[in-house]
Structure formats: C-alpha cells, structure tokens
Design a protein around this motif. Structure first.
Motif, PDB file in Angstrom:
ATOM      1  N   CYS A  29     -16.137  20.979  33.182  1.00 25.28           N
ATOM      2  CA  CYS A  29     -14.993  20.124  33.509  1.00 25.28           C
ATOM      3  C   CYS A  29     -13.508  21.146  33.543  1.00 25.28           C
ATOM      4  O   CYS A  29     -12.659  20.801  32.746  1.00 25.28           O
ATOM      5  CB  CYS A  29     -14.849  19.231  32.379  1.00 25.28           C
ATOM      6  SG  CYS A  29     -16.456  18.218  32.112  1.00 25.28           S
ATOM      7  N   SER A  30     -13.782  21.559  34.599  1.00 22.98           N
ATOM      8  CA  SER A  30     -12.692  22.661  34.730  1.00 22.98           C
ATOM      9  C   SER A  30     -11.210  21.984  34.850  1.00 22.98           C
ATOM     10  O   SER A  30     -10.133  22.842  34.707  1.00 22.98           O
ATOM     11  CB  SER A  30     -12.762  23.794  35.984  1.00 22.98           C
ATOM     12  OG  SER A  30     -12.952  22.882  37.110  1.00 22.98           O
ATOM     13  N   THR A  31     -11.126  20.949  35.227  1.00 18.72           N
ATOM     14  CA  THR A  31      -9.711  20.216  35.413  1.00 18.72           C
ATOM     15  C   THR A  31      -9.121  19.538  33.778  1.00 18.72           C
ATOM     16  O   THR A  31      -7.932  19.091  34.049  1.00 18.72           O
ATOM     17  CB  THR A  31      -9.873  19.062  36.534  1.00 18.72           C
ATOM     18  OG1 THR A  31     -10.942  18.059  36.284  1.00 18.72           O
ATOM     19  CG2 THR A  31     -10.176  19.636  37.873  1.00 18.72           C
ATOM     20  N   LEU A  32     -10.045  19.692  32.917  1.00 19.09           N
ATOM     21  CA  LEU A  32      -9.671  18.953  31.735  1.00 19.09           C
ATOM     22  C   LEU A  32      -8.240  19.592  31.266  1.00 19.09           C
ATOM     23  O   LEU A  32      -8.031  20.569  31.399  1.00 19.09           O
ATOM     24  CB  LEU A  32     -10.352  19.335  30.651  1.00 19.09           C
ATOM     25  CG  LEU A  32     -11.616  18.060  30.410  1.00 19.09           C
ATOM     26  CD1 LEU A  32     -12.737  18.707  29.358  1.00 19.09           C
ATOM     27  CD2 LEU A  32     -11.132  17.043  29.948  1.00 19.09           C
ATOM     28  N   VAL A  33      -7.348  18.803  30.980  1.00 18.84           N
ATOM     29  CA  VAL A  33      -6.101  18.884  30.310  1.00 18.84           C
ATOM     30  C   VAL A  33      -6.106  18.759  28.899  1.00 18.84           C
ATOM     31  O   VAL A  33      -5.570  19.349  27.893  1.00 18.84           O
ATOM     32  CB  VAL A  33      -4.885  18.266  30.982  1.00 18.84           C
ATOM     33  CG1 VAL A  33      -3.732  18.450  30.258  1.00 18.84           C
ATOM     34  CG2 VAL A  33      -4.826  18.805  32.273  1.00 18.84           C
ATOM     35  N   GLU A  34      -6.921  17.481  28.525  1.00 15.61           N
ATOM     36  CA  GLU A  34      -6.740  17.120  26.828  1.00 15.61           C
ATOM     37  C   GLU A  34      -8.254  16.703  26.607  1.00 15.61           C
ATOM     38  O   GLU A  34      -8.975  16.021  27.231  1.00 15.61           O
ATOM     39  CB  GLU A  34      -5.785  15.689  26.757  1.00 15.61           C
ATOM     40  CG  GLU A  34      -5.898  15.106  25.681  1.00 15.61           C
ATOM     41  CD  GLU A  34      -4.493  13.961  25.809  1.00 15.61           C
ATOM     42  OE1 GLU A  34      -4.961  13.154  24.663  1.00 15.61           O
ATOM     43  OE2 GLU A  34      -3.914  13.904  26.701  1.00 15.61           O
ATOM     44  N   LEU A  35      -8.506  17.416  25.427  1.00 13.15           N
ATOM     45  CA  LEU A  35      -9.897  17.116  24.761  1.00 13.15           C
ATOM     46  C   LEU A  35      -9.652  16.865  23.486  1.00 13.15           C
ATOM     47  O   LEU A  35      -9.375  17.759  22.605  1.00 13.15           O
ATOM     48  CB  LEU A  35     -10.757  18.405  25.157  1.00 13.15           C
ATOM     49  CG  LEU A  35     -12.171  18.622  24.596  1.00 13.15           C
ATOM     50  CD1 LEU A  35     -12.878  17.297  25.023  1.00 13.15           C
ATOM     51  CD2 LEU A  35     -12.964  19.684  24.548  1.00 13.15           C
ATOM     52  N   ARG A  36     -10.103  15.588  23.081  1.00 11.04           N
ATOM     53  CA  ARG A  36      -9.825  15.304  21.624  1.00 11.04           C
ATOM     54  C   ARG A  36     -11.211  14.705  21.090  1.00 11.04           C
ATOM     55  O   ARG A  36     -11.487  13.541  21.465  1.00 11.04           O
ATOM     56  CB  ARG A  36      -8.765  14.079  21.616  1.00 11.04           C
ATOM     57  CG  ARG A  36      -7.408  14.721  21.970  1.00 11.04           C
ATOM     58  CD  ARG A  36      -6.371  13.766  21.725  1.00 11.04           C
ATOM     59  NE  ARG A  36      -4.858  14.095  22.269  1.00 11.04           N
ATOM     60  CZ  ARG A  36      -4.153  14.796  21.650  1.00 11.04           C
ATOM     61  NH1 ARG A  36      -4.368  15.477  20.537  1.00 11.04           N
ATOM     62  NH2 ARG A  36      -3.068  15.213  22.289  1.00 11.04           N
ATOM     63  N   LEU A  37     -11.569  15.418  20.281  1.00 10.34           N
ATOM     64  CA  LEU A  37     -13.193  14.888  19.909  1.00 10.34           C
ATOM     65  C   LEU A  37     -13.264  14.988  18.306  1.00 10.34           C
ATOM     66  O   LEU A  37     -14.243  14.773  17.695  1.00 10.34           O
ATOM     67  CB  LEU A  37     -14.289  15.814  20.155  1.00 10.34           C
ATOM     68  CG  LEU A  37     -14.381  16.387  21.818  1.00 10.34           C
ATOM     69  CD1 LEU A  37     -15.319  17.608  21.908  1.00 10.34           C
ATOM     70  CD2 LEU A  37     -14.668  15.040  22.290  1.00 10.34           C
ATOM     71  N   GLY A  38     -12.099  15.021  17.613  1.00 11.19           N
ATOM     72  CA  GLY A  38     -11.999  15.146  16.303  1.00 11.19           C
ATOM     73  C   GLY A  38     -12.648  13.853  15.401  1.00 11.19           C
ATOM     74  O   GLY A  38     -12.654  12.603  16.121  1.00 11.19           O
ATOM     75  N   TYR A  39     -12.706  13.734  14.312  1.00 14.64           N
ATOM     76  CA  TYR A  39     -13.031  12.615  13.354  1.00 14.64           C
ATOM     77  C   TYR A  39     -14.105  11.769  13.775  1.00 14.64           C
ATOM     78  O   TYR A  39     -14.133  10.722  14.056  1.00 14.64           O
ATOM     79  CB  TYR A  39     -11.793  11.687  13.290  1.00 14.64           C
ATOM     80  CG  TYR A  39     -11.653  10.700  12.030  1.00 14.64           C
ATOM     81  CD1 TYR A  39     -12.869  11.138  10.932  1.00 14.64           C
ATOM     82  CD2 TYR A  39     -10.781   9.751  11.699  1.00 14.64           C
ATOM     83  CE1 TYR A  39     -12.737  10.266   9.759  1.00 14.64           C
ATOM     84  CE2 TYR A  39     -10.814   8.883  10.750  1.00 14.64           C
ATOM     85  CZ  TYR A  39     -11.765   9.123   9.704  1.00 14.64           C
ATOM     86  OH  TYR A  39     -11.853   8.502   8.676  1.00 14.64           O
ATOM     87  N   SER A  40     -15.315  12.637  14.425  1.00 16.84           N
ATOM     88  CA  SER A  40     -16.712  11.884  14.644  1.00 16.84           C
ATOM     89  C   SER A  40     -17.667  12.505  13.903  1.00 16.84           C
ATOM     90  O   SER A  40     -17.436  13.460  13.017  1.00 16.84           O
ATOM     91  CB  SER A  40     -16.698  12.094  16.154  1.00 16.84           C
ATOM     92  OG  SER A  40     -16.864  13.536  16.445  1.00 16.84           O
ATOM     93  N   ASN A  41     -18.882  12.399  14.448  1.00 16.23           N
ATOM     94  CA  ASN A  41     -20.027  12.959  13.530  1.00 16.23           C
ATOM     95  C   ASN A  41     -20.695  14.267  14.337  1.00 16.23           C
ATOM     96  O   ASN A  41     -21.758  14.444  14.384  1.00 16.23           O
ATOM     97  CB  ASN A  41     -21.260  11.986  13.619  1.00 16.23           C
ATOM     98  CG  ASN A  41     -20.732  10.750  12.693  1.00 16.23           C
ATOM     99  OD1 ASN A  41     -20.051  10.942  11.578  1.00 16.23           O
ATOM    100  ND2 ASN A  41     -21.305   9.723  12.804  1.00 16.23           N
ATOM    101  N   LEU A  42     -19.652  14.688  15.353  1.00 16.69           N
ATOM    102  CA  LEU A  42     -20.414  15.997  15.997  1.00 16.69           C
ATOM    103  C   LEU A  42     -20.492  16.976  15.236  1.00 16.69           C
ATOM    104  O   LEU A  42     -19.989  17.333  13.954  1.00 16.69           O
ATOM    105  CB  LEU A  42     -19.135  16.394  16.959  1.00 16.69           C
ATOM    106  CG  LEU A  42     -19.150  15.273  18.072  1.00 16.69           C
ATOM    107  CD1 LEU A  42     -18.000  15.800  19.114  1.00 16.69           C
ATOM    108  CD2 LEU A  42     -20.345  15.309  19.033  1.00 16.69           C
ATOM    109  N   GLU A  43     -21.358  17.979  15.416  1.00 17.99           N
ATOM    110  CA  GLU A  43     -21.943  19.219  14.410  1.00 17.99           C
ATOM    111  C   GLU A  43     -22.039  20.395  15.103  1.00 17.99           C
ATOM    112  O   GLU A  43     -21.970  20.321  16.538  1.00 17.99           O
ATOM    113  CB  GLU A  43     -22.658  18.595  13.932  1.00 17.99           C
ATOM    114  CG  GLU A  43     -24.320  18.415  14.475  1.00 17.99           C
ATOM    115  CD  GLU A  43     -25.425  17.871  13.760  1.00 17.99           C
ATOM    116  OE1 GLU A  43     -25.282  17.619  12.490  1.00 17.99           O
ATOM    117  OE2 GLU A  43     -26.343  17.821  14.488  1.00 17.99           O
ATOM    118  N   GLY A  44     -22.428  21.428  14.540  1.00 16.81           N
ATOM    119  CA  GLY A  44     -22.739  22.649  15.115  1.00 16.81           C
ATOM    120  C   GLY A  44     -21.579  23.496  15.330  1.00 16.81           C
ATOM    121  O   GLY A  44     -20.700  23.367  14.294  1.00 16.81           O
ATOM    122  N   SER A  45     -21.541  24.428  16.192  1.00 13.06           N
ATOM    123  CA  SER A  45     -20.324  25.183  16.373  1.00 13.06           C
ATOM    124  C   SER A  45     -19.455  25.111  17.640  1.00 13.06           C
ATOM    125  O   SER A  45     -20.146  24.241  18.695  1.00 13.06           O
ATOM    126  CB  SER A  45     -20.898  26.743  16.515  1.00 13.06           C
ATOM    127  OG  SER A  45     -21.630  27.037  17.292  1.00 13.06           O
TER     128      SER A  45
END
Length: 459
Positions: free
Chosen positions: A132-148
């Motif tokens: 997604c090379s056009t991404l300017v804003e990526l907000r994934l916090g405060y969820s159940n995502l895991e890994g690295s």
C-alpha cells in the motif's frame, strides 16, 4: 440501515426517505456521498450508534471513503471483497469489528488512510500491507494484533503517522527498515513488548515530531542521533529499560516541548545543553535514583517551561537563582532529592516572578520523630516532604508568605519580624502561626545572638 439498527441511529441522514440516495446526508458531510455521476462513493456514519454486523454488500460498492468509527457495538469481520474497492480512506476505529486484516488490502493501490485503532482485529499485521505504497496514515493500535512489526512496513515511504501502541501481544524489535521512511512525522509503539535498542538510524527521520516509546521493553542507551531530530516536539521513553547517561545532543532539539524520561535507569547529570531547549514546556526526570549533580544554571533560560519534576533523584545543591526567569512555571517538584537551600526569596516573596505557579513541592518538612530539620525552607510550598525510616512522608500545606529579606522575615503584606521570635500583630491574624512561619527562614546565631539567615540549611 436495517442491518445496523438504523431506526436507533443518532442521525438518520434522510435514510429510507423518498428522495434520491445521494440526498441521504446532511450539511456536515455525514451520510452518503456521491460523485459527479451520482454514483455512491462515500459512507460516513461515525459515532452514530450503529449496531450489529457490517453487511457484506457494503464491500461490493465502489467506495472511496468509509468511516464507521466510534460505533462501539458495531462488529463483524472485513470481507475479502475489500480489495475490489477504490478506497483512499477507511476508518474502523473504536468498533467491535474483529478477525484478521484481509491480505487483499494490498490491492488498494490508492489507500492513504487506514485507521483500526481501538478495535478487535487480531492475528499478525499482514506483510502485504507494504504494497500500500500510497499510505500516509496507519493506525493499528489498541487491538488484538500480535507478532512482530513486518519489515515490509519500511516500504511505506509516504507514511507520516504510524501508531502501533497498546498492542499487548506485539513483540520483536524495531525493524531498521522503518527508519527509511523519511516522511514519518509521528511514531508510537508505546505499551508493547517491543524490545532491543533504539537504532542509531532513527536520526534519519528528520521530519519526526512525535516519538512515543514508553512502557515498552526497549533497552540500551539513548542514541546521540536523537539530537538530529530538530522537528521533535515530544519524546517519551518512560517505563522502559533505557539506561546510561542523558545525551547532551538532546539540547539541539529546539522545537521540543515535552520530554519524559522518568522511571529509567539513567545516571550522570542533567546536561547543561538543556538550557538551549527554548520551546520546552515539560521536563520530567523523576524516579531516576542515579541522576546526580546540581541543577544546571542554564535551565534558567527556559522561559517557556511550565512543568518541571525531578523528584526521587540524587540531585544536590541549591536551586539556582537563575530559575527566577521562568514566568510560565505552573508546577515545580524537587522533593525526595538532596537539594538544599532557601526557596523563599525566589518563590515566596510578594515580588516573585511566578504568577501561574500552583504546585510547588520540596523537602521542606521536618521529621517529627527524629527532630531533623528540613533540607529546604519553602513557606509557600503546596507540599512538603521529609525522609523517614519507612521511606518518605509528604504533607499538603497551605502556602504562606514568609521569606528572609536583609536578615528580616516577611510575615505578610508589609509586615516584618521584630526579632527572630516575634512577628508584629496583624488584623485578624494568628500571631502563633506567624511566629512559626518567620522562624523557618531565619534563626538566632547562638554565638552572637543576632537574627540572621539560618545556617543549619546552608542558606
């Protein structure tokens, strides 16, 4: 409308009325949006009491913009059809939406904003997100995502905002590839299990204004390259395992407004270069037991400083007289240190230069059990502390004006002590209380019998 509890929505946006679907909106741009050909291209229903599951048909529309954030009872999963949309911006933050982030997101070649903060998304961050090379804003916090953090995130060279905070199952180290994103303005990986050292490559992020790494497992020393980030406005490293000394290069951060370095295993002294932080408003250096030395006189140049806290450190010596040039100061806390002296002339006189000061704390409390006098004289402090056998004891107190001036003690407006044990009577006042206040700043020299500054405080 029916599937998400439309009749109970806060704003109906003309839904289901006998008008064109492109009129299902209001003047605030909420509701349905259409392009010049009257084709639906946006749905904005944020904070509107939507409930139930997102219907799959939603993902079969050629939408450019979708915002259903702040609908806490809206759940369901994202359809794989999402990759066939023309999305530039999608907001699923503050919802009950769950499940993995579809890998089909890589097909969204125009996506600029992806906000899933405070939701129930789970699994790993898909490596496909790097497409997604056009991404300017990526907000994934405060969820159940895991890994690295996938190294592919480093391919998002247009990214300005990256929020991976409050991911309790996120671990690993910070990929050095992230520091090739030279447009990045905000980086937040706080409250995660991210570990390792802060890479020196962080100095490449010349546009970074916000760096939040607090409450993570990061360790090692602070890289001197942080001093290259002259756009930084806020740095927060509290509650990490960062150690070593404070780099003098931080004094180069002329735009810095907030610096939070509390609860770290730092040692050494406060760099005198901190006197160059001409935009600073907040400095927190407390709960750093091995921070030693004196308060640099150069800090007196910080005329924008509002909040200064260095309690529970090994700092010693007096408060420099240069600190009188901090007119915006609201909170000044130096308790639980080895700092000594008389703060009354600077802080407690009627002519003091701190009109906004509302919280003043120091070691100005005598030990009732041992009779040990306080390290500091401060009759206008709002909180006074003293060391005890069990640690420290602090008491709130009502600020009272009492200060030494030419070997006399001010006991209120235009009233001075007649001698070391007596204050003149003031209308409506309590003479006993005033005598106690006056006696805190001056005392009788046992050899000469003369009333003078108290030498037992090294004043």
């Amino acid at each position: 409308y029916i599937a998400t509890g439309g009749p109970e929505w806060t704003n109906q946006y003309n839904f289901m009325l006998d008008v064109d679907v492109c009129q299902w909106r209001d003047d605030s741009e909420g509701g349905i949006g259409c392009d010049a050909n009257q084709a639906v291209n946006s749905i904005i229903l944020d904070d509107n009491l939507l409930v139930g599951e997102l219907p799959d048909v939603l993902f079969q529309l050629q939408l450019h913009y979708i915002d259903v954030g702040s609908n806490f009872d809206l759940d369901g999963t994202l359809s794989t059809y999402i990759g066939q949309m023309e999305l530039t911006s999608m907001h699923f933050d503050e919802t009950g939406i769950y499940g993995p982030i579809p890998t089909e997101i890589a097909q969204l070649s125009k996506l600029e904003v992806l906000s899933m903060y405070d939701s129930y998304f789970e699994g790993n961050i898909p490596v496909e997100i790097g497409e997604c090379s056009t991404l300017v804003e990526l907000r994934l916090g405060y969820s159940n995502l895991e890994g690295s953090i996938p190294t592919e995130v480093g391919k998002l060279t247009n990214l300005r905002y990256l929020d991976l905070s409050l991911l309790g199952e996120m671990s690993g180290t910070i990929p050095t590839e992230i520091f090739a994103m030279t447009n990045l303005g905000e980086l937040d990986i706080s409250e995660t299990f991210i570990s390792g050292q802060i890479p020196s490559e962080i100095g490449n992020l010349s546009k970074l204004s916000l760096l939040l790494l607090l409450d993570s497992d990061l360790s090692g020393t602070m890289p001197t390259e942080l001093g290259q980030l002259i756009s930084l406005r806020e740095v927060d490293l509290e509650f990490t395992y960062v150690e070593g000394t404070i780099p003098s290069e931080l004094g180069n951060l002329i735009s810095l407004e907030s610096l939070y370095l509390q609860r770290l295993s730092l040692s050494g002294t406060i760099p005198s270069e901190f006197g160059n932080l001409y935009s600073i408003k907040t400095i927190h250096l407390y709960f750093i037991g091995d921070l030693t030395g004196t308060l640099p006189t150069e800090l007196g140049r910080l005329t924008t400083l509002v909040d200064f806290r260095v309690q529970r450190t090994s700092l010693f010596g007096p408060v420099p007289s240069e600190f009188v040039s901090m007119p915006q100061l609201e909170r000044f806390v130096i308790s639980r240190t080895a700092i000594t002296g008389n703060m009354d002339p600077m802080f407690c006189s009627e002519n003091s230069n701190f009109p906004e000061l509302s919280s003043l704390s120091s070691d100005c409390l005598a030990n009732a059990d041992t009779g040990v006098l306080p390290r500091i004289t401060c009759s206008c402090c709002t909180s006074c502390c003293t060391e005890t056998a069990d640690g420290y004891d602090c008491e709130e107190q009502e600020p009272q004006p009492a200060y030494c001036d030419n070997a006399c003690v001010a006991c209120g407006s235009n009233a001075y002590a007649l001698d070391c044990g007596q204050c003149p009577t003031l209308p409506g006042g309590d003479d006993t209380e005033r005598v106690q206040l006056c006696g805190r700043s001056c005392g009788v020299n046992e050899s000469s019998g003369v009333c003078e500054y108290r030498t037992d405080f090294d004043l």
